[in-house]
Design a protein around this motif. Structure first.
Motif, PDB file in Angstrom:
ATOM      1  N   ARG A   2     -53.016  19.779  -4.898  1.00  0.00           N
ATOM      2  CA  ARG A   2     -51.642  19.684  -5.105  1.00  0.00           C
ATOM      3  C   ARG A   2     -50.893  20.308  -6.145  1.00  0.00           C
ATOM      4  O   ARG A   2     -49.909  20.665  -6.409  1.00  0.00           O
ATOM      5  CB  ARG A   2     -51.624  18.081  -5.628  1.00  0.00           C
ATOM      6  CG  ARG A   2     -50.440  17.485  -6.222  1.00  0.00           C
ATOM      7  CD  ARG A   2     -50.715  16.232  -7.200  1.00  0.00           C
ATOM      8  NE  ARG A   2     -51.405  16.578  -8.182  1.00  0.00           N
ATOM      9  CZ  ARG A   2     -52.658  15.743  -9.052  1.00  0.00           C
ATOM     10  NH1 ARG A   2     -52.346  14.435  -8.448  1.00  0.00           N
ATOM     11  NH2 ARG A   2     -53.263  16.161  -9.604  1.00  0.00           N
ATOM     12  N   PRO A  28     -44.504  16.452  -7.114  1.00  0.00           N
ATOM     13  CA  PRO A  28     -45.440  15.723  -6.472  1.00  0.00           C
ATOM     14  C   PRO A  28     -45.761  14.416  -7.221  1.00  0.00           C
ATOM     15  O   PRO A  28     -45.583  14.372  -8.269  1.00  0.00           O
ATOM     16  CB  PRO A  28     -46.640  16.816  -6.541  1.00  0.00           C
ATOM     17  CG  PRO A  28     -46.285  17.688  -7.973  1.00  0.00           C
ATOM     18  CD  PRO A  28     -44.591  17.916  -7.658  1.00  0.00           C
ATOM     19  N   ASN A  43     -58.554  17.508  -3.763  1.00  0.00           N
ATOM     20  CA  ASN A  43     -56.857  17.134  -3.363  1.00  0.00           C
ATOM     21  C   ASN A  43     -56.020  17.154  -4.601  1.00  0.00           C
ATOM     22  O   ASN A  43     -55.070  17.559  -4.283  1.00  0.00           O
ATOM     23  CB  ASN A  43     -57.000  15.537  -2.689  1.00  0.00           C
ATOM     24  CG  ASN A  43     -57.792  15.461  -1.402  1.00  0.00           C
ATOM     25  OD1 ASN A  43     -58.759  15.003  -1.770  1.00  0.00           O
ATOM     26  ND2 ASN A  43     -57.307  16.136  -0.621  1.00  0.00           N
ATOM     27  N   HIS A  66     -48.342  13.916   0.331  1.00  0.00           N
ATOM     28  CA  HIS A  66     -49.463  13.449  -0.655  1.00  0.00           C
ATOM     29  C   HIS A  66     -48.969  12.335  -1.542  1.00  0.00           C
ATOM     30  O   HIS A  66     -48.057  11.804  -1.559  1.00  0.00           O
ATOM     31  CB  HIS A  66     -49.205  14.762  -1.815  1.00  0.00           C
ATOM     32  CG  HIS A  66     -50.517  14.302  -2.962  1.00  0.00           C
ATOM     33  ND1 HIS A  66     -51.602  14.977  -2.716  1.00  0.00           N
ATOM     34  CD2 HIS A  66     -50.291  13.915  -3.854  1.00  0.00           C
ATOM     35  CE1 HIS A  66     -52.228  14.654  -3.711  1.00  0.00           C
ATOM     36  NE2 HIS A  66     -51.526  14.084  -4.525  1.00  0.00           N
ATOM     37  N   SER A  90     -51.889  16.809   2.755  1.00  0.00           N
ATOM     38  CA  SER A  90     -52.687  17.343   1.663  1.00  0.00           C
ATOM     39  C   SER A  90     -54.216  16.649   1.563  1.00  0.00           C
ATOM     40  O   SER A  90     -55.025  16.977   0.612  1.00  0.00           O
ATOM     41  CB  SER A  90     -52.161  17.394   0.523  1.00  0.00           C
ATOM     42  OG  SER A  90     -52.132  15.959  -0.197  1.00  0.00           O
ATOM     43  N   TRP A 113     -42.065  17.599  -1.297  1.00  0.00           N
ATOM     44  CA  TRP A 113     -43.217  16.767  -1.260  1.00  0.00           C
ATOM     45  C   TRP A 113     -42.726  15.172  -0.585  1.00  0.00           C
ATOM     46  O   TRP A 113     -41.482  14.688  -0.828  1.00  0.00           O
ATOM     47  CB  TRP A 113     -43.535  16.189  -2.771  1.00  0.00           C
ATOM     48  CG  TRP A 113     -44.016  17.253  -3.495  1.00  0.00           C
ATOM     49  CD1 TRP A 113     -43.564  18.114  -4.285  1.00  0.00           C
ATOM     50  CD2 TRP A 113     -45.518  17.770  -3.386  1.00  0.00           C
ATOM     51  NE1 TRP A 113     -44.358  19.136  -4.820  1.00  0.00           N
ATOM     52  CE2 TRP A 113     -45.757  18.887  -4.146  1.00  0.00           C
ATOM     53  CE3 TRP A 113     -46.486  17.298  -2.644  1.00  0.00           C
ATOM     54  CZ2 TRP A 113     -46.703  19.622  -4.231  1.00  0.00           C
ATOM     55  CZ3 TRP A 113     -47.609  18.143  -2.972  1.00  0.00           C
ATOM     56  CH2 TRP A 113     -48.014  19.178  -3.585  1.00  0.00           C
TER      57      TRP A 113
END
Length: 313
Positions: A29, A312, A25, A6, A112, A41
């Motif tokens: 996440r 993330p 998106n 991501h 992602s 991640w």
């Protein structure tokens, strides 16, 4: 833990007049981040321009990266390419490439975003700007990371751009199972196309998937699979024409992951299509897909936290 690629650039502000779910998106996440201890991640680099140009016309690449896409191409894409969209468009293919490389080491990884299978050589189309699947597959082969890449596309729409951009490359094969009467009207020719009638439900879909994909896996014998995991075959999807239930989507992804795992085939998934008026519901379909794929592909390994796992972006 499940490796997920991501980048903050995936969450671009919605261009004026766009019907695409630009917050999807970010919601995916957030849903994955709410799964404690399950996600590792990874942050991708932008795809180098030379690899974009290995698949797309250099003039079109220049139009996108400078955010100067002409009106007729803007209409085909479905939204204007702003500077933020341009940054997203060069970052997403890098994410699919990174997910593939991680999958080769661990067995599975997800991007992602991505699955932009309608983008063609000199224009985008159908909410797709650059074709991350074709770009990643070509780079993987040309750099010697894979000898044979199979792109498995389970989006409700045919992967016309991917088929067209990889045609004539014997080291890349394409499989598309889709609603025959859905977009695009003019289909390209994949290595294997499976067009389904409107309203096809769980049992018929899963039977057809198994009956058609297994022989191709045997005949082509890939060493890597890129999986376009669109969730728009869902019966209530705004742009779908098939009849899969939520349980049917889960069964599809579990079958894909378990089949590839049994064959020792690493695979990377991309988000693909999913449409509706409730962005949270659509994002939940995508998050469920990634969690299903990761659990089935990695088994107990997806519950083990690696050293230095990060949150993330």
């Amino acid at each position: 833990m499940i490796p997920v690629v991501h980048h903050p650039d995936y969450v671009a502000p919605a261009p004026a007049g766009s019907a695409y779910l630009w917050n999807k998106n970010g919601l995916v996440r957030d849903l994955l981040a709410a799964e404690p201890g399950r996600i590792a991640w990874h942050v991708p680099e932008a795809m180098p321009r030379s690899w974009l140009e290995a698949v797309h016309d250099p003039d079109y690449v220049a139009e996108v990266l400078s955010a100067q896409v002409p009106p007729h191409k803007t209409r085909r894409i479905g939204f204007p390419v702003t500077p933020a969209v341009a940054r997203r468009s060069e970052r997403v293919p890098g994410g699919t490439f990174l997910a593939a490389r991680i999958a080769q080491a661990l067995g599975y990884a997800a991007n992602s975003a991505g699955g932009s299978h309608h983008a063609l050589a000199d224009t985008g189309a159908g909410y797709c700007v650059f074709n991350d699947l074709a770009i990643a597959a070509v780079r993987l082969v040309e750099e010697g990371h894979a000898a044979r890449v199979l792109i498995v596309d389970c989006d409700v729409h045919q992967g016309d751009g991917t088929a067209a951009l990889t045609a004539g490359r014997p080291e890349i094969a394409t499989y598309s199972i889709h609603a025959e009467k859905n977009f695009p009207v003019r289909k390209a020719r994949s290595t294997l196309d499976v067009g389904l009638p409107d309203g096809t439900g769980d049992a018929d879909y899963l039977d057809t998937l198994e009956r058609t994909l297994l022989p191709l896996l045997t005949a082509f014998d890939p060493d890597l699979v890129l999986y376009q995991a669109g969730v728009d075959p869902f019966a209530e999807d705004r742009l779908g024409r098939l009849g899969l239930s939520a349980a049917g989507l889960v069964a599809r992804d579990r079958w894909i992951a378990e089949t590839l795992r049994r064959r020792g085939l690493p695979f990377a998934s991309t988000l693909g299509g999913g449409y509706g008026h409730d962005a949270q519901e659509v994002a939940q379909r995508h998050a469920t897909s990634i969690l299903t794929l990761g659990s089935a592909a990695l088994g107990d390994a997806c519950n083990v936290a690696p050293q230095g796992a990060s949150g993330p972006a």
